[in-house]
Design an enzyme around this catalytic site. Sequence first.
Site, PDB file in Angstrom:
ATOM      1  N   LYS A 119       0.823  -1.212   0.000  1.00  0.00           N
ATOM      2  CA  LYS A 119       0.000   0.000   0.000  1.00  0.00           C
ATOM      3  C   LYS A 119       0.861   1.268   0.000  1.00  0.00           C
ATOM      4  O   LYS A 119       1.939   1.295   0.590  1.00  0.00           O
ATOM      5  CB  LYS A 119      -0.917  -0.045   1.228  1.00  0.00           C
ATOM      6  CG  LYS A 119      -1.988   1.033   1.298  1.00  0.00           C
ATOM      7  CD  LYS A 119      -2.898   0.756   2.490  1.00  0.00           C
ATOM      8  CE  LYS A 119      -3.857   1.897   2.755  1.00  0.00           C
ATOM      9  NZ  LYS A 119      -4.712   1.610   3.933  1.00  0.00           N
TER      10      LYS A 119
ATOM     11  N   SER B  85      -9.324   2.449   3.308  1.00  0.00           N
ATOM     12  CA  SER B  85      -8.376   3.084   2.412  1.00  0.00           C
ATOM     13  C   SER B  85      -7.527   2.101   1.622  1.00  0.00           C
ATOM     14  O   SER B  85      -6.796   2.493   0.718  1.00  0.00           O
ATOM     15  CB  SER B  85      -7.467   4.021   3.203  1.00  0.00           C
ATOM     16  OG  SER B  85      -6.689   3.324   4.159  1.00  0.00           O
TER      17      SER B  85
ATOM     18  N   SER C 260     -10.038   0.393   7.397  1.00  0.00           N
ATOM     19  CA  SER C 260      -9.410   0.413   6.081  1.00  0.00           C
ATOM     20  C   SER C 260      -8.945  -0.935   5.562  1.00  0.00           C
ATOM     21  O   SER C 260      -8.583  -1.051   4.394  1.00  0.00           O
ATOM     22  CB  SER C 260      -8.226   1.376   6.084  1.00  0.00           C
ATOM     23  OG  SER C 260      -8.652   2.694   6.316  1.00  0.00           O
TER      24      SER C 260
END
Length: 469
Positions: free
Chosen positions: A80, A155, A179
Amino acid sequence: MDGHVVHAFCDDALGSADAVALAKQVRSGQVSPAELASAAADRARKVDPLLGAVQVPLYDQPRYAPEDTGALYGVPTFVKDNTDLRGLPTNHGSEAYTARPARRDGAYATQFLSTGMTVLGKSRMPEFGFNASTEFQTGPPTRNPWHTGHSVGASSGGSAALVAAGVVPIAHANDGGGSIRIPAACAGLVGLKPTRGRHRDGEQASHLPINIVSEGVLTRSVRDTAAFVAAAEDHWRNPSLPPIGRVDGPSRRRLRIGLVLDTVTGAPVDQPTRDAVERVAALLEQAGHVVEPFTLPFTEQFAVDFIQYWRLLADLAVSTGKVMLDRSFDTAEIDGLTGGLRAQHRRSLHRTPGALLRLRRVVATYATMFARHELLLSPTSAHSTPGIGYLSPTAEFDELLDRLQNYAAYTPLHNIAGAPAVTVPARVDAGRPPIGVHFSAAHGDERTLLEIAYTVEACQPFPTIQEIR
C-alpha cells in the site's frame, strides 16, 4: 462508466490458486517466483486500466525476496502507498505533493517482506486514508472489480481490487478506521485487523496521539490470512501479546457470540446488510454456537469524539506536510475531505482535549464486552457498497461527512480500542458488490477470529469473482 465485472483469472502460472498453494508450488519446484511475477504483471496490465488500483508499478523489475526465505516465498503481492519501500515514493494517496524515493524500507515493510513475497508495486489509496472510498480530487477512482460502477472501499482499496480481480492472491493493507475491513466487505475478501502492537508499526503510527493503525493483508481465503499472520510472527512477535501461531481450521469450541445490529450513531442498517448478518448468525447456530442479541456499551458520544480525532489527524497531516512528507507539499492541493476536516478542527480546537481523554478510556470499556461472549458479530458497514461518486472528496463536505458517518458506523471502535476484528464475505451475488460481516474479539485473540472465519468459510465457501455468473 457503466458497471461490469472485471477480472484477470486465466490459465496461467497463477491459475486460481491462493497464496498458500502457490508457495507450495514454488517450494516443490513446480513454478518459479519469476514465472508467478510475470503472470501477475500480465494480469495487472490487462485489468488495471479499468480498475485504477496500482499507484507505482514494478512489473519489469519486481522486488524478489532472497531465495527460499519466508513461508510465502515467491508469491506476488503489492504494498500500500503509505508504507516505505526502498527506492519507491510514498505518496499516501495525496495529490498535494510528489514524494521522492524512500531511502530505506520501513519497519513494518521489513516484517512484511520477511514472509518472502515478491513485490510488484504499490497499490492506490485515498488521501491519507481518511476516506472510506478510494476516490480522488482530480484523478480517476479505484473501481470495484465485482461492479465497476461501485466503490471498492478504502483506504486499502487498491489492494482489495487487485486481490479480488485475481491479479495477486494477497496484498498489503492497513486499518485506521476500517481500512482493511471495509474494502474486504466491498470486494468479497477476508480482512483481519490485528490487535494494536501485534505487528511492527508503520512510519506514521508512532506520531499519532492515539495509535489507531494496524497492519495486515487482504486475501481470498482464510488460510492465506492465517499463513501470513504466522509468517509475520516468525519474524517478530510482541511479547506482551499471546502468540497466535498457525491456525489451520475451525475450533471445536462452542462459542457464545453477541449479535450487534444497531449502530452507536443511530445510522440505519439497510435490509440487504441486515439479512446477510442474520444469515451468518443462523449458520453459526447450526454449527453449534450460541448467538444472542448484544448492545454495545457506547453512546453517540463515541462517534462525536472519533470524528474530532479524525479532524485532528487531518489538521496534523496538512500542518506538518512539508516537514514530515516532502518540501513540495502544497496545502492548496489537498482534497475536499482533508481540507474540510482540517477547517472544522481549526474551529473546534477546544473540543480536542476532552475527546482524547474519553477515547483513551475506550480500551477499558471495550474489555467489558467479552465478560460473557467470546466474539461479537455485526455488519462491517451500515449499508451496501455505494456507487462511485457517493463518497467522492469532490462532494459537498457536510453531506460527505454525514454519508461517511452513516456508512462506516461499526469499524472505528476497534481502532480506538486497539482490538482485533475480521471481515469475511457473507453474500456474493452476480451483478452487485459483495456484502461482508464483521467479527470482533478481546485484545490479543486473533486466533478465535481466524477460527470463526474458517467456520463461516466451511459453511458457505467464498466464491471468487470468476465463479459467479
